[in-house]
Motif scaffolding. Structure first.
Motif, short mmCIF file in Angstrom:
data_model
loop_
_atom_site.label_atom_id
_atom_site.label_comp_id
_atom_site.label_asym_id
_atom_site.label_seq_id
_atom_site.Cartn_x
_atom_site.Cartn_y
_atom_site.Cartn_z
N GLU A 72 -2.17 -0.13 6.66
CA GLU A 72 -1.45 0.80 5.79
C GLU A 72 -2.34 1.97 5.44
O GLU A 72 -1.92 3.13 5.41
CB GLU A 72 -1.01 0.08 4.51
CG GLU A 72 -0.10 0.92 3.60
CD GLU A 72 -0.80 1.78 2.57
OE1 GLU A 72 -0.14 2.56 1.91
OE2 GLU A 72 -2.05 1.69 2.43
N GLU A 73 -3.62 1.67 5.17
CA GLU A 73 -4.53 2.69 4.64
C GLU A 73 -4.73 3.86 5.59
O GLU A 73 -4.94 4.98 5.17
CB GLU A 73 -5.88 2.06 4.27
CG GLU A 73 -5.81 1.05 3.11
CD GLU A 73 -5.42 1.70 1.79
OE1 GLU A 73 -5.19 2.91 1.75
OE2 GLU A 73 -5.33 0.95 0.79
N ASP B 147 -6.13 -2.55 -4.49
CA ASP B 147 -5.34 -1.94 -3.42
C ASP B 147 -5.71 -2.59 -2.11
O ASP B 147 -6.73 -2.24 -1.53
CB ASP B 147 -5.61 -0.43 -3.41
CG ASP B 147 -4.82 0.29 -2.34
OD1 ASP B 147 -3.96 -0.33 -1.69
OD2 ASP B 147 -5.05 1.50 -2.16
N PRO B 148 -4.94 -3.54 -1.60
CA PRO B 148 -3.58 -3.92 -1.94
C PRO B 148 -3.46 -5.36 -2.43
O PRO B 148 -2.35 -5.84 -2.61
CB PRO B 148 -2.91 -3.87 -0.58
CG PRO B 148 -3.96 -4.54 0.30
CD PRO B 148 -5.29 -4.10 -0.26
N ASP C 272 2.63 -2.40 -3.78
CA ASP C 272 1.26 -2.13 -3.34
C ASP C 272 0.39 -2.55 -4.53
O ASP C 272 0.63 -3.62 -5.07
CB ASP C 272 1.16 -0.63 -2.96
CG ASP C 272 -0.02 -0.32 -2.04
OD1 ASP C 272 -1.10 -0.87 -2.27
OD2 ASP C 272 0.15 0.49 -1.11
N HIS D 187 1.13 -4.32 1.91
CA HIS D 187 0.10 -4.40 2.94
C HIS D 187 -1.00 -5.39 2.58
O HIS D 187 -1.15 -5.75 1.41
CB HIS D 187 -0.44 -3.02 3.33
CG HIS D 187 -1.25 -2.26 2.33
ND1 HIS D 187 -2.61 -2.15 2.40
CD2 HIS D 187 -0.89 -1.52 1.25
CE1 HIS D 187 -3.05 -1.36 1.43
NE2 HIS D 187 -2.04 -0.98 0.72
ZN LIG Z 1 -2.31 0.38 -0.85
#
Ligand SMILES: [Zn+2]
Length: 755
Positions: free
Chosen positions: A398-399, A361-362, A427, A351
């Motif tokens: 995605e989150e 992240d990410p 990820d 993502h």
């Molecule tokens: Zn992530």
């Protein structure tokens, strides 16, 4: 010669021995010896193109401003990523979906009795962290898909807030009906906490980061060290993803502009009660004001107080209001058409959206994927085009609940079932050890790739480094023996928690999730401090593990794209299934014994007699004894699969082959192999969650990210639904029988005995 022996050699001899090992004669599953040598040579060219400076520059660019779903910088990042793919020769587009994304309008958490305290709900900027001051663009700390609400109630401390914790509360005469449950992060995925609290009658839920699990107990806090500071808090989705991920308004179909949407009141994945995450500095005054029994020893965190359970006298007021708007999710989809088997797709995704700046992240995973894609694009331009089609996917949203990947997989479901071969996900990535999970048909492919990637810190293969760590950390002599002697990497089964879920568990595409980690230090997760400054001090300062990641996933992609027969094996999967069967048999036995034993103690009044009479103690209630389950159908199905798998191994041993007539057989075999994971799915899905169709792997209904293997059977046993357990054994057995039959057909094709 093994690397283990080489360690004892003098340096000069070791160098000679190592370079003598480099020749391209190591076997690669799916390739003849001659083609394996060419593939090794191609991969050497791929490695030579790796450049850490790219990763650093792209991370700086992509994490320069907050880039959550729907934000302006999220759009700019999608366009930037698309422009990179285009410049490397990929056929690239941005596919847009319209998804429901609530953001906070009002957030209040306050202690109203016995004293007053208003939670700050704010992560302060730090001079040592250049992007932490971008407050006007940062999403505040909150949990997405909490409902709106205005509630006041006595506080109860529920530990991790998982089902077993409520049994403990019941023993102590504490219940949460009409109260606000305060849970610490950890022990399960966060979305389970409000779900279980609501099931027990709580009217609100607060989740805080206890320093024992996530803060100074773990190490020095930011900015001195990597760990969560007193004002750091963890954002995150609390959508009921074990029911289904993706846009809540369009379950099962792509959330295109014209898609039919359900009414917000009919959505089944919102929380039932309001929920908000807080930092430990905000949690301390609330927990300190709790009375009631002292919490059991393993419930106590690292705050300087005696942990009590309540209820009260601490009374808390929570008020939450969200702006329930629909925003665009922008997936970047970049194709490199194959030369030979273009209708077979190797999918690769990571993502691009973050909760705030999201350097780790990410973006750490995203930049490694970009470097990999750049190298593969350049090799293609220079004439080494992949034999199968490669599709790179940079997902948005995605989150919030795997929105971008789920909507794309739903929208393209028919094509994916027709063309999808394998999906490789990544990820966050940081210094440390290769961590890899996925479909158990892919263990040899994975192991051979790990054999050929160098660990940048220790200069051994990442396979060896991982194996040594497993031996050192082994919890039992058996585990150590397995780590030492098992030739293949044992893949972890996949639950959920990243974008592989819609591919594996909804569509039935064999899947891997790949990343490095374990040495980067935690504590910035889903906070404003997940920044370029934090990552380049603690995560992977030299981006060496970004390169290791690109070399690993790049090899997986290249080998899958170029193999002459798809590198899928069945004995590993059959053996894994028989391990699961052992676990299930033991689980059923253990559950039965526990019920019997507890009933006996209840009958003898042992619980009351043993309890401290000055403290409240409510003994458990007797339960009906558990019946024996009939595992025979499952045993027979797995035995049949083991037989077919051996049969396939023998038949496929001659493939691929340089013989002139082999190509036809190889192509036919691929057609049979590429869809085989789908045989493990059922259109009816799992009980009470039809979206999850895979019968072997699913996220747990009460664990969230944590996997439940053979979920229909396992969860029925855990929930003591005995007749459902027997039904599910029948269902899964048929699925495995069908799969065994398909493996048998593949063996026939490999032998050349096709109709
Ligand atoms: Zn992530």
């Amino acid at each position: 010669m093994t690397r283990r022996l080489l360690i004892l050699l003098p340096v000069a001899a070791a160098v000679v021995a190592l370079s003598a090992q480099t020749p391209n004669d190591k076997p690669i599953l799916g390739f003849t010896a001659a083609n394996a040598a060419k593939e090794h040579a191609l991969e050497a060219q791929f490695d030579a193109k790796m450049n850490r400076d790219n990763l650093r520059a792209w991370m700086q660019r992509l994490s320069a401003r907050p880039h959550h779903l729907g934000s302006d910088y999220d759009r700019q990042n999608a366009e930037f990523i698309a422009s990179l793919f285009r410049s490397w020769g990929y056929d690239t587009k941005i596919e847009e979906f319209q998804v429901l994304f609530p953001t906070p309008r009002k957030r209040v958490v306050e202690l109203v009795a016995p004293e007053k305290y208003a939670a700050k709900l704010f992560e302060p900027p730090l001079p040592q962290d250049a992007t932490s001051g971008q407050t006007s663009e940062q999403l505040p700390v909150y949990n997405a898909y909490s409902i709106d609400g205005d509630v006041t109630g006595d506080l109860v401390y529920v530990n991790y807030g998982i089902p077993g914790d409520y049994d403990e509360l019941e023993r102590r005469g504490v219940d949460v009906k009409g109260k606000i449950a305060m849970a610490r992060y950890g022990g399960s995925w966060r979305g389970i906490k409000p779900k279980v609290a609501a099931e027990h009658g709580a009217v609100g839920c607060i989740i805080y980061s206890d320093p024992r699990d996530d803060g100074y107990f773990q190490g020095d806090v930011y900015p001195k060290g990597a760990y969560r500071s007193e004002n750091g808090a963890q954002r995150g989705s609390v959508m009921d993803m074990p029911i289904h991920p993706g846009d809540p308004l369009t379950p099962g179909v792509g959330a295109t502009a014209s898609a039919k949407r359900i009414d917000r009141k009919d959505v089944d994945v919102f929380t039932k009660i309001p929920v908000l995450p807080i930092s430990y500095s905000d949690a301390l005054p609330l927990l300190r004001a709790l009375g009631g029994p002292v919490a059991p020893p393993d419930w106590r965190g690292a705050l300087p107080i005696t942990y009590h359970l309540g209820p009260g006298p601490a009374q808390v007021h929570m008020q939450l209001e969200f702006d329930w708007k629909i925003v665009p999710a922008r997936d970047v989809i970049a194709r490199l058409p194959g030369t030979d088997r273009a209708d077979q797709w190797i999918l690769r995704g990571n993502h691009h959206d973050g909760w705030v700046n999201g350097a780790n992240d990410p973006i750490s995973g995203q930049v490694a994927m970009l470097e990999e894609a750049r190298a593969i694009g350049e090799l293609a331009k220079a004439g080494s085009r992949p034999r199968r089609t490669i599709i790179y996917c940079a997902w948005d949203g995605e989150e919030e609940g795997l929105l971008g990947s789920t909507e794309w997989a739903e929208e393209h479901g028919d094509e994916l079932r027709q063309h999808g071969v394998v999906y490789i996900n990544s990820d966050s990535n940081s210094r440390g050890f290769l961590d890899i999970g996925g479909s158990h048909t892919l263990e040899r492919l994975t192991t051979q790739v790990a054999r050929d990637v160098n660990d940048p810190e220790r200069n051994v293969s990442v396979l060896e480094r991982r194996r040594d760590r497993e031996q050192v950390l082994a919890a039992s002599p058996e585990a150590r023996k397995e780590a030492r002697e098992r030739q293949l990497i044992r893949l972890d089964a996949l639950g959920s928690g990243s974008d592989y879920t819609p591919f594996l568990q909804h569509t039935g595409i064999a899947t891997m999730n790949v990343g490095y980690g374990g040495e980067g230090g935690g504590g910035s997760y889903h906070s404003i401090y997940d920044s370029f400054d934090h990552y380049t001090r603690f995560g992977d300062p030299g981006f060496q593990y970004g390169i290791a990641q690109a070399e690993t996933t790049g090899r997986l992609v290249l080998r899958l794209a170029n193999a002459y027969v798809l590198p899928i094996e069945f004995t590993t999967f059959a053996d894994t299934l028989s391990r699961y069967l052992d676990e299930l048999t033991k689980l059923a036995q253990m559950t039965r014994d526990e019920i019997d034993e507890r009933n006996r103690l209840i009958h003898e009044r042992a619980f009351e007699i043993a309890a401290d009479p000055t403290k409240t103690y409510v003994p458990p209630k007797p339960e009906p004894p558990a019946p024996y389950l009939n595992f025979a159908p499952l045993q027979n199905a797995i035995a049949r699969l083991q037989q077919s798998a051996r049969d396939y191994d023998r038949a496929a041993a001659s493939l691929p082959s340089d013989a002139p007539n082999a190509a036809v057989r190889e192509a036919a075999l691929d057609q049979s192999l590429m869809h085989i994971e789908q045989v493990l799915t059922r259109p009816e899905g799992l009980p009470r969650r039809p979206w999850f169709r895979h019968q072997i792997y699913a996220p747990g209904f009460y664990t969230g990210y944590g996997v439940k293997t053979v979920p229909g059977v396992r969860e029925a046993i855990e929930q003591k639904q005995w007749s459902e357990a027997n039904q599910q054994i029948e269902i899964v057995s048929k699925v495995i029988e069908n799969y065994a039959a398909q493996v048998g057909r593949a063996a026939e094709i490999a032998r050349g005995r096709t109709e």
